[in-house]
Design a protein around this motif. Structure first.
Motif, short mmCIF file in Angstrom:
data_model
loop_
_atom_site.label_atom_id
_atom_site.label_comp_id
_atom_site.label_asym_id
_atom_site.label_seq_id
_atom_site.Cartn_x
_atom_site.Cartn_y
_atom_site.Cartn_z
N LYS A 4 -28.85 28.94 3.66
CA LYS A 4 -27.97 27.89 3.17
C LYS A 4 -28.20 27.66 1.67
O LYS A 4 -27.24 27.54 0.89
CB LYS A 4 -28.20 26.59 3.95
CG LYS A 4 -27.24 25.50 3.57
CD LYS A 4 -27.35 24.29 4.48
CE LYS A 4 -26.27 23.29 4.12
NZ LYS A 4 -26.18 22.21 5.08
N ILE A 8 -25.47 28.35 -1.32
CA ILE A 8 -25.11 27.26 -2.24
C ILE A 8 -25.37 27.67 -3.69
O ILE A 8 -24.52 27.48 -4.56
CB ILE A 8 -25.87 25.97 -1.88
CG1 ILE A 8 -25.35 25.39 -0.57
CG2 ILE A 8 -25.76 24.94 -3.01
CD1 ILE A 8 -26.17 24.23 -0.02
N LEU A 12 -22.49 28.08 -6.53
CA LEU A 12 -22.49 27.30 -7.77
C LEU A 12 -22.49 28.21 -9.00
O LEU A 12 -21.75 27.98 -9.96
CB LEU A 12 -23.69 26.35 -7.80
CG LEU A 12 -23.65 25.21 -6.80
CD1 LEU A 12 -24.96 24.42 -6.84
CD2 LEU A 12 -22.47 24.30 -7.06
N TRP A 59 -19.34 29.18 -0.55
CA TRP A 59 -19.49 27.76 -0.23
C TRP A 59 -19.09 27.49 1.22
O TRP A 59 -19.76 26.75 1.93
CB TRP A 59 -18.66 26.92 -1.19
CG TRP A 59 -18.87 25.46 -0.98
CD1 TRP A 59 -18.06 24.60 -0.30
CD2 TRP A 59 -19.98 24.68 -1.44
NE1 TRP A 59 -18.59 23.33 -0.31
CE2 TRP A 59 -19.77 23.35 -1.01
CE3 TRP A 59 -21.12 24.98 -2.18
CZ2 TRP A 59 -20.66 22.34 -1.28
CZ3 TRP A 59 -22.01 23.96 -2.45
CH2 TRP A 59 -21.77 22.65 -2.01
N LYS A 62 -21.76 28.63 3.78
CA LYS A 62 -23.13 28.12 3.63
C LYS A 62 -23.72 27.55 4.91
O LYS A 62 -24.92 27.59 5.10
CB LYS A 62 -23.19 27.09 2.51
CG LYS A 62 -22.57 25.75 2.84
CD LYS A 62 -22.63 24.81 1.66
CE LYS A 62 -22.07 23.46 1.96
NZ LYS A 62 -20.70 23.39 2.39
#
Length: 129
Positions: A4, A8, A12, A59, A62
């Motif tokens: 996860k 993420i 990002l 995303w 995730k």
């Protein structure tokens, strides 16, 4: 390995690059010495959309199981992107070590993500606990 957090962080990273390429193509052209080239500006904006779309895929994945046979297309897509990009960046740095520090940082990030997604591709999620 906490997938996860990996998903993420990669989302990002890709989203920041994607938004920069999408919303600041003229500034990027000027920064790399291309000047006001409308065709290159268009290519940069399309590339920004690609990065942002890839960020959204990461995303959305995730919260899913990632690794081994689970979400294999997402893992191999990320691995291919970061591995090929990392090789290109390292090759550029080997050819010209005087490139600016952002290129060095980008090469390090790409190499790190390539290694991580390579590990995810080859390990079953249960083995990652």
């Amino acid at each position: 390995m906490n997938t996860k957090i990996i998903m993420i962080l990669s989302a990002l990273f890709l989203a920041i690059i994607g938004m920069g390429l999408t919303f600041f193509p003229q500034e990027i052209n000027a920064g790399i010495g291309m000047g006001p080239n409308k065709y290159f500006t268009l290519i940069i904006q399309i590339l920004g959309g690609l990065y942002f779309g890839f960020a959204m895929i990461n995303w959305m994945a995730k919260g899913s199981i990632v690794g081994g046979i689970y979400n294999r297309p997402i893992v191999i897509g990320n691995f291919a992107h970061f591995f090929i990009g990392g090789i290109a960046l390292v090759k550029a740095l080997l050819a010209d070590a005087s490139l600016p520090s952002p290129v060095w940082i980008l090469a390090g990030i790409y190499t790190l993500f390539a290694i991580v997604f390579g590990i995810l591709f080859n390990r079953h999620p249960a083995a990652q606990a």
